[in-house]
Enzyme design. Sequence first.
Site, PDB file in Angstrom:
ATOM      1  N   GLN A 129      55.497 -36.503   0.082  1.00  0.00           N
ATOM      2  CA  GLN A 129      55.035 -35.430   0.958  1.00  0.00           C
ATOM      3  C   GLN A 129      53.581 -35.597   1.394  1.00  0.00           C
ATOM      4  OE1 GLN A 129      56.934 -32.480  -1.948  1.00  0.00           O
ATOM      5  NE2 GLN A 129      57.114 -31.356  -0.032  1.00  0.00           N
TER       6      GLN A 129
ATOM      7  N   HIS B 106      64.007 -41.128   9.109  1.00  0.00           N
ATOM      8  CA  HIS B 106      64.196 -42.065  10.218  1.00  0.00           C
ATOM      9  C   HIS B 106      65.586 -41.915  10.825  1.00  0.00           C
ATOM     10  CE1 HIS B 106      60.788 -44.806   8.623  1.00  0.00           C
ATOM     11  NE2 HIS B 106      60.371 -44.118   9.663  1.00  0.00           N
TER      12      HIS B 106
ATOM     13  N   ARG C 249      48.453 -31.983 -10.414  1.00  0.00           N
ATOM     14  CA  ARG C 249      49.850 -32.371 -10.613  1.00  0.00           C
ATOM     15  C   ARG C 249      50.288 -33.182  -9.393  1.00  0.00           C
ATOM     16  NH1 ARG C 249      55.183 -29.392  -9.342  1.00  0.00           N
ATOM     17  NH2 ARG C 249      56.637 -30.803 -10.352  1.00  0.00           N
TER      18      ARG C 249
ATOM     19  N   HIS D 247      60.018 -36.822  -7.926  1.00  0.00           N
ATOM     20  CA  HIS D 247      59.953 -35.565  -7.154  1.00  0.00           C
ATOM     21  C   HIS D 247      60.710 -35.777  -5.836  1.00  0.00           C
ATOM     22  CE1 HIS D 247      57.313 -31.832  -6.237  1.00  0.00           C
ATOM     23  NE2 HIS D 247      58.034 -32.004  -5.163  1.00  0.00           N
TER      24      HIS D 247
ATOM     25  N   ASN E 148      61.555 -33.114 -10.788  1.00  0.00           N
ATOM     26  CA  ASN E 148      61.204 -31.853 -10.138  1.00  0.00           C
ATOM     27  C   ASN E 148      62.435 -31.158  -9.557  1.00  0.00           C
ATOM     28  OD1 ASN E 148      58.989 -30.091  -8.973  1.00  0.00           O
ATOM     29  ND2 ASN E 148      60.126 -30.633  -7.125  1.00  0.00           N
ATOM     30  N   GLU E 149      62.614 -29.906  -9.903  1.00  0.00           N
ATOM     31  CA  GLU E 149      63.605 -29.019  -9.267  1.00  0.00           C
ATOM     32  C   GLU E 149      64.991 -29.622  -9.066  1.00  0.00           C
ATOM     33  OE1 GLU E 149      62.160 -27.264  -5.659  1.00  0.00           O
ATOM     34  OE2 GLU E 149      60.563 -26.174  -6.666  1.00  0.00           O
TER      35      GLU E 149
ATOM     36  N   ASN F  64      58.725 -23.509 -11.428  1.00  0.00           N
ATOM     37  CA  ASN F  64      58.364 -23.449 -10.010  1.00  0.00           C
ATOM     38  C   ASN F  64      58.882 -22.121  -9.485  1.00  0.00           C
ATOM     39  OD1 ASN F  64      57.478 -26.044 -10.318  1.00  0.00           O
ATOM     40  ND2 ASN F  64      58.699 -26.903  -8.649  1.00  0.00           N
TER      41      ASN F  64
ATOM     42  N   TYR G 147      58.516 -19.070  -6.287  1.00  0.00           N
ATOM     43  CA  TYR G 147      57.978 -18.679  -4.984  1.00  0.00           C
ATOM     44  C   TYR G 147      58.220 -17.219  -4.639  1.00  0.00           C
ATOM     45  CZ  TYR G 147      56.689 -23.451  -4.192  1.00  0.00           C
ATOM     46  OH  TYR G 147      56.078 -24.666  -4.314  1.00  0.00           O
TER      47      TYR G 147
ATOM     48  N   GLU H 111      54.526 -24.726 -10.008  1.00  0.00           N
ATOM     49  CA  GLU H 111      54.326 -24.497  -8.574  1.00  0.00           C
ATOM     50  C   GLU H 111      54.380 -23.008  -8.300  1.00  0.00           C
ATOM     51  OE1 GLU H 111      56.992 -26.593  -5.883  1.00  0.00           O
ATOM     52  OE2 GLU H 111      56.666 -28.479  -6.942  1.00  0.00           O
TER      53      GLU H 111
END
Length: 502
Positions: free
Chosen positions: A41, A61, A99, A144, A188-189, A326, A328, A393
């Site tokens: 990212q 792509h 991180r 990740h 991750n996740e 994590n 949100y 996160e």
Amino acid sequence: MKYIFIILTGCVAISKISCHEVDSLTFPTGMLFGAATSAFQTEGAWNVSDKGVSNWDYWTHQCPQCIADGNNIEITCNSYYKYKEDVALLKKIGFNYYRFSISWTRILPHGLKTKVNRAGIEHYLNLTKTLIANGIEPMVTIYHFDHPQTLEDMGGWMNKHMVKWFAQYARIIFKELGPYVKIFTTINEPQKLCQGYEGNSMSPGKSLLDYGEYTCITNVLKAHATAYHIYDKEFRETQGGQIGITNPCDGFVFDETNDTISADIGFQFGCGVIGHPIYKGDYPKLMKERIANCSKAEDYPESRLPTLTEQWISFIKGSSDYFGLNHYSSVIWLPDPNETLGRYSSDSGLIRKTRPEWITGSDSTTKIVPEGFGNLLRKIKEEYDNPLVYVTENGFPDHGEMKDYDRIKYYRTYMEEMFKAVKRDGCRVERYTIWSLMDNFELNSGYAARFGIIKVNFTSPNRERTPKLSASWWKFILRTHKLHDLPRKYAAAEQNVTKGSR
Ligand SMILES: *[C@@H]1O[C@H](CO)[C@@H](O)[C@H](O)[C@H]1NC(C)=O
Ligand SMILES: *[C@@H]1O[C@H](CO)[C@@H](O)[C@H](O)[C@H]1NC(C)=O
Ligand SMILES: *[C@@H]1O[C@H](CO)[C@@H](O)[C@H](O)[C@H]1NC(C)=O
Ligand SMILES: *[C@@H]1O[C@H](CO)[C@@H](O)[C@H](O)[C@H]1NC(C)=O
Ligand SMILES: *[C@@H]1O[C@H](CO)[C@@H](O)[C@H](O)[C@H]1NC(C)=O
Ligand SMILES: *[C@@H]1O[C@H](CO)[C@@H](O)[C@H](O)[C@H]1NC(C)=O
Ligand SMILES: *[C@@H]1O[C@H](CO)[C@@H](O)[C@H](O)[C@H]1NC(C)=O
């Protein structure tokens, strides 16, 4: 003048905790604060120094129409070249740790250890040593979302060999970076990652007959536990670090029906699918039953949720030194009215409700609901016997405003809830990590969703970084260790949140 938030209500509902004053505006002693990013990212440099092609290189792509703004990840924030500037910004703002994640294809271009790429290892050693030299602790996520496309061509997380392939890769990371890195996150996740096998909201964008997501999660849990045990057996004694996984969990609040049963089902399906196997053993009973029932109603030959053997159950149980959270946003969970008509639209049998007054981020699903975060932290405490929690996160997406009042409001109110959960309710949260240090390539949103406290100019070849108002807010509170007595320039963000608490 001092503003101390005195809790007058809400104590009764929290069993066995007496009502007393809680200073929820001052940092808990010893809590550490960090900022997060991930490799694909932010790094760019997608094809230099023998890096192999990842599933995200391939996906962006191959399917630019799958990305909101059609962008790819060839350059993103260019952090591969600009990491020293990133470290300088972390230091200037005052974060305790960073991180970041490792690109599997920089280390093993084709995925397997048959070819190890020294230049890739050297890049991460350089970043790690630069952080340490600046007094910032490195916290490393081994994987990740970006894995080698060659492994994806062999089925990716549908292939059970992925468990061994990941473990081999993880061992190389422990060996090379473990002497400097004391906190590892394996994966991750998993839930988000595995959506890539259940539709096109994530790479690799495969729709696999409703088997994909659960098969992926099962293999990911096995891969995680295998890497955990490798660390435990081969490296822990000499390196003395910690290792865990990050679990994305929604928070919850209630409407007038106070439906705590649905809230629990929502928690088990979202958070429990990873939390339960690791902290209690096996998938939640309720989840196994519901999915078996739904699979039967849909004429599948067996449950779409794979069965874990006793051996795997005990191997996975206990495989985390901390609960990587994590988080949100939150929802109100309610029963799906269609089920009373005999129609099953989801395995959980729930629908999500939100309130119109919740402030909404640029991605429509992230809403500012701080009390849901508090409820989630208490639920994790109650459900998993008060584990050590690292918030890995937490953050808010907007459209890139420099005066990012909503983001400040978000952090301010979420931290206040967290401080209450720690000081009043005894939750063991010791680290808090923001997503993100800077604007970056937000999966299928591309650059349309901005989570950074630092703006990145993605149309400029130099990818200039400019700290937003929230970066100066963070700098201020990290110096004073409190959320009150702030300069007037942050007032617009605070106006609403302090109302009623002064
Ligand atoms: C790497 O990709 C860029 C496009 O981002 C291209 O211009 C360049 O030729 C590629 N380099 C190599 C070594 O393939
Ligand atoms: C790592 O840092 C060294 C010393 O500054 C430099 O010579 C080398 O090129 C760097 N390696 C990578 C892969 O960036
Ligand atoms: C909601 O339900 C829980 C569990 O049944 C109960 O402890 C709590 O008092 C209820 N709260 C309200 C506001 O009705
Ligand atoms: C699963 O189906 C059985 C038999 O129809 C039923 O008794 C049970 O309550 C169902 N379980 C869940 C969690 O819905
Ligand atoms: C309930 O079923 C109807 C008809 O199949 C469907 O249009 C609607 O989306 C379903 N509701 C939910 C919440 O899934
Ligand atoms: C971003 O960079 C481009 C090209 O250098 C420049 O024209 C533009 O003004 C910059 N945008 C901002 C917001 O600084
Ligand atoms: C206060 O909150 C309301 C909605 O909750 C929002 O519309 C308004 O912009 C906020 N005011 C400030 C100064 O942030």
